[in-house]
Design a protein around this motif. Sequence first.
Motif, mmCIF file in Angstrom:
data_model
loop_
_atom_site.group_PDB
_atom_site.id
_atom_site.type_symbol
_atom_site.label_atom_id
_atom_site.label_comp_id
_atom_site.label_asym_id
_atom_site.label_seq_id
_atom_site.Cartn_x
_atom_site.Cartn_y
_atom_site.Cartn_z
ATOM 1 N N PRO A 378 0.819 -1.209 0.000
ATOM 2 C CA PRO A 378 0.000 0.000 0.000
ATOM 3 C C PRO A 378 0.855 1.262 0.000
ATOM 4 C CG PRO A 378 0.051 -0.959 2.188
ATOM 5 C CD PRO A 378 0.720 -1.942 1.283
ATOM 6 N N LEU A 379 0.262 2.352 -0.480
ATOM 7 C CA LEU A 379 0.954 3.630 -0.420
ATOM 8 C C LEU A 379 1.204 3.976 1.048
ATOM 9 C CD1 LEU A 379 1.881 5.970 -2.332
ATOM 10 C CD2 LEU A 379 -0.190 7.156 -1.612
ATOM 11 N N THR A 380 2.458 4.197 1.392
ATOM 12 C CA THR A 380 2.846 4.370 2.792
ATOM 13 C C THR A 380 3.765 5.570 2.934
ATOM 14 O OG1 THR A 380 2.757 1.963 3.072
ATOM 15 C CG2 THR A 380 3.862 3.233 4.796
ATOM 16 N N ALA A 381 3.442 6.445 3.879
ATOM 17 C CA ALA A 381 4.305 7.590 4.155
ATOM 18 C C ALA A 381 5.591 7.120 4.816
ATOM 19 C CB ALA A 381 3.590 8.587 5.046
ATOM 20 N N ILE A 382 6.690 7.736 4.454
ATOM 21 C CA ILE A 382 7.972 7.405 5.091
ATOM 22 C C ILE A 382 7.870 7.601 6.599
ATOM 23 C CG2 ILE A 382 10.403 8.094 5.269
ATOM 24 C CD1 ILE A 382 10.287 8.788 2.276
ATOM 25 N N ALA A 383 7.105 8.593 7.021
ATOM 26 C CA ALA A 383 6.922 8.875 8.444
ATOM 27 C C ALA A 383 6.195 7.750 9.169
ATOM 28 C CB ALA A 383 6.164 10.184 8.626
ATOM 29 N N GLU A 384 5.529 6.855 8.429
ATOM 30 C CA GLU A 384 4.790 5.746 9.036
ATOM 31 C C GLU A 384 5.601 4.451 9.093
ATOM 32 O OE1 GLU A 384 1.287 5.375 6.691
ATOM 33 O OE2 GLU A 384 0.412 7.269 7.378
ATOM 34 N N PHE A 385 6.817 4.467 8.551
ATOM 35 C CA PHE A 385 7.614 3.240 8.508
ATOM 36 C C PHE A 385 7.860 2.668 9.906
ATOM 37 C CE2 PHE A 385 9.953 4.069 4.196
ATOM 38 C CZ PHE A 385 8.774 3.800 3.536
ATOM 39 N N GLU A 386 8.179 3.517 10.863
ATOM 40 C CA GLU A 386 8.516 3.040 12.203
ATOM 41 C C GLU A 386 7.342 2.280 12.816
ATOM 42 O OE1 GLU A 386 10.247 4.624 16.508
ATOM 43 O OE2 GLU A 386 9.617 6.080 14.993
ATOM 44 N N GLU A 387 6.135 2.855 12.735
ATOM 45 C CA GLU A 387 4.961 2.208 13.319
ATOM 46 C C GLU A 387 4.646 0.899 12.606
ATOM 47 O OE1 GLU A 387 1.962 1.524 15.940
ATOM 48 O OE2 GLU A 387 3.466 3.120 16.033
ATOM 49 N N LYS A 388 4.687 0.917 11.278
ATOM 50 C CA LYS A 388 4.401 -0.298 10.509
ATOM 51 C C LYS A 388 5.469 -1.361 10.710
ATOM 52 C CE LYS A 388 1.490 1.667 6.869
ATOM 53 N NZ LYS A 388 0.355 0.739 7.090
ATOM 54 N N GLY A 389 6.667 -0.903 11.061
ATOM 55 C CA GLY A 389 7.760 -1.837 11.294
ATOM 56 C C GLY A 389 7.558 -2.729 12.508
ATOM 57 N N LYS A 390 6.616 -2.357 13.394
ATOM 58 C CA LYS A 390 6.327 -3.175 14.567
ATOM 59 C C LYS A 390 5.679 -4.497 14.171
ATOM 60 C CE LYS A 390 5.794 0.887 17.552
ATOM 61 N NZ LYS A 390 4.843 1.688 18.354
ATOM 62 N N GLU A 391 5.026 -4.510 13.000
ATOM 63 C CA GLU A 391 4.377 -5.730 12.524
ATOM 64 C C GLU A 391 5.061 -6.322 11.296
ATOM 65 O OE1 GLU A 391 0.259 -4.968 11.876
ATOM 66 O OE2 GLU A 391 -0.135 -4.407 13.972
ATOM 67 N N ASN A 392 5.749 -5.479 10.527
ATOM 68 C CA ASN A 392 6.395 -5.933 9.294
ATOM 69 C C ASN A 392 7.862 -5.524 9.322
ATOM 70 O OD1 ASN A 392 7.380 -6.216 6.628
ATOM 71 N ND2 ASN A 392 5.333 -5.987 5.770
ATOM 72 N N PRO A 393 8.779 -6.478 9.426
ATOM 73 C CA PRO A 393 10.207 -6.131 9.555
ATOM 74 C C PRO A 393 10.777 -5.383 8.356
ATOM 75 C CG PRO A 393 9.915 -8.498 9.180
ATOM 76 C CD PRO A 393 8.556 -7.934 9.455
ATOM 77 N N VAL A 394 10.159 -5.528 7.185
ATOM 78 C CA VAL A 394 10.642 -4.784 6.014
ATOM 79 C C VAL A 394 10.500 -3.290 6.259
ATOM 80 C CG1 VAL A 394 10.231 -4.285 3.568
ATOM 81 C CG2 VAL A 394 10.212 -6.652 4.375
ATOM 82 N N TYR A 395 9.339 -2.870 6.777
ATOM 83 C CA TYR A 395 9.147 -1.454 7.084
ATOM 84 C C TYR A 395 10.111 -0.999 8.180
ATOM 85 C CZ TYR A 395 4.820 -1.241 4.340
ATOM 86 O OH TYR A 395 3.901 -1.267 3.325
ATOM 87 N N GLY A 396 10.367 -1.893 9.135
ATOM 88 C CA GLY A 396 11.295 -1.536 10.201
ATOM 89 C C GLY A 396 12.685 -1.240 9.675
ATOM 90 N N GLU A 397 13.162 -2.053 8.741
ATOM 91 C CA GLU A 397 14.481 -1.821 8.157
ATOM 92 C C GLU A 397 14.487 -0.570 7.284
ATOM 93 O OE1 GLU A 397 18.478 -2.313 7.605
ATOM 94 O OE2 GLU A 397 17.139 -3.358 9.016
ATOM 95 N N LEU A 398 13.393 -0.352 6.541
ATOM 96 C CA LEU A 398 13.294 0.866 5.728
ATOM 97 C C LEU A 398 13.323 2.109 6.623
ATOM 98 C CD1 LEU A 398 10.590 -0.140 3.079
ATOM 99 C CD2 LEU A 398 13.044 0.140 2.703
ATOM 100 N N ASP A 399 12.677 2.011 7.779
ATOM 101 C CA ASP A 399 12.690 3.129 8.726
ATOM 102 C C ASP A 399 14.119 3.438 9.172
ATOM 103 O OD1 ASP A 399 11.458 5.024 10.645
ATOM 104 O OD2 ASP A 399 12.212 3.596 12.134
ATOM 105 N N LYS A 400 14.879 2.409 9.501
ATOM 106 C CA LYS A 400 16.270 2.605 9.926
ATOM 107 C C LYS A 400 17.101 3.247 8.820
ATOM 108 C CE LYS A 400 16.279 -1.403 13.036
ATOM 109 N NZ LYS A 400 16.847 -2.756 13.272
#
Length: 424
Positions: A378-400
Amino acid sequence: MKTKAVRLYGKKDLRVEEFELPAISDDEILAKVVTDSLCMSSYKAANQASDHKRIPDDIAGNPIMIGHEFAGEIVEVGANWQSKFTAGQKFSIQPAIYYEDGPVGVLSAPGYSYKYIGGDATYVIIPKDVLVQDCLLAYEGPGYYPASLAEPLSCVIGAMHANYHTTAGSYVHKMEIVDGGKMAILAGVGPMGLAAINYVLRREDKKPSLMVVTDIDQTRLDRAAELYTVEFAKERGIELKYINTAEMADPVTGLKELTGGKGYDDVFVFAPVAPVVEQGDAILGFDGCLNFFAGPSNTEFTAKMNFYNVHYAYTHIVGTSGGNTDDMKEALEIMTAGLDPAGLVTHIGGLNAVPEATLNLPNIPGGKKLIYTHYDFPLTAIAEFEEKGKENPVYGELDKLCKKYMGLWNVEAEAYLLENGDKL
């Protein structure tokens, strides 16, 4: 070769579909699209459909691919172009082509007019129309997303080149901003304003001595100052000031005082708001040029202009919309040399997110929405990566990876996504 693409069938009728591409001719190129940047022009096209000047009348039966700010990799080259292009080359596209034999005449454009080329697709066929006008442009810089953003950056470059000035007693217009002059960028910390700041700071010629950037949102001004610092500008020989005009009792007087009362040589207006346009006119100096960059959607949009100054102070106005092929080439060259346009990007998404995102583009805050066409997320704001990373490790790494670059999208994050994202 099968492709998946977002196709337009009628007003607000966008569909993600898989279908077979025909074999390429000797005058065509098969290419893989990696990324496309969604543009308000696509929103307008999707809403207007065949009423749009670039879209054919028969799209109900012959739908077109949408998307025109895209980049990717060449897969196969037709016989007539093998001396110029090779498989594996990265590319960008200049979509503003003008070809008399195109599907809708001189207004033909990828992303508007063609069945087999548009940025929101996995694979496309680049037609002869694009090739003969030198609108397939090689990109040798890092990653793919910078090449996808070459088109919006070229719009800023074109604006700088389109400004002009005069010499008393002569009717010759000297194109370009004033080298060593005073520049103001009004409402200048949105995505395109940030691109303008970045370009002015990075170019090697025609620099202002003073660049004043205004807005009424202090948070956005602070973010701009964090990305493009006063200290870096000083190293480049430019005095950079970020000004919140909402905090000024008299913005016109206050802004002119920054120039010693003389006014600005070049003013760029990045919002189609009448008071901002009028403010820009009021701060022009002698022979000052106002560039109305922000295109209004209201066909009756007007603003006041001081015609006494037009007559006696030689002030003038231009409007620019888009860049030409030379501007695109300059964008690719300056990015290859180190300019990163990531400040434009605020959201990342996959191909399946395109229809909804395109049709709702004016209501989605932030800057550019960058689509990775071979992926499904889904279309996801970069600012939302940290929160989404709690459930999806891909977003967590993108946040880092984004935090490593001051919260900006970057080549490392892109490479990680291409390796680990959910593919279609």
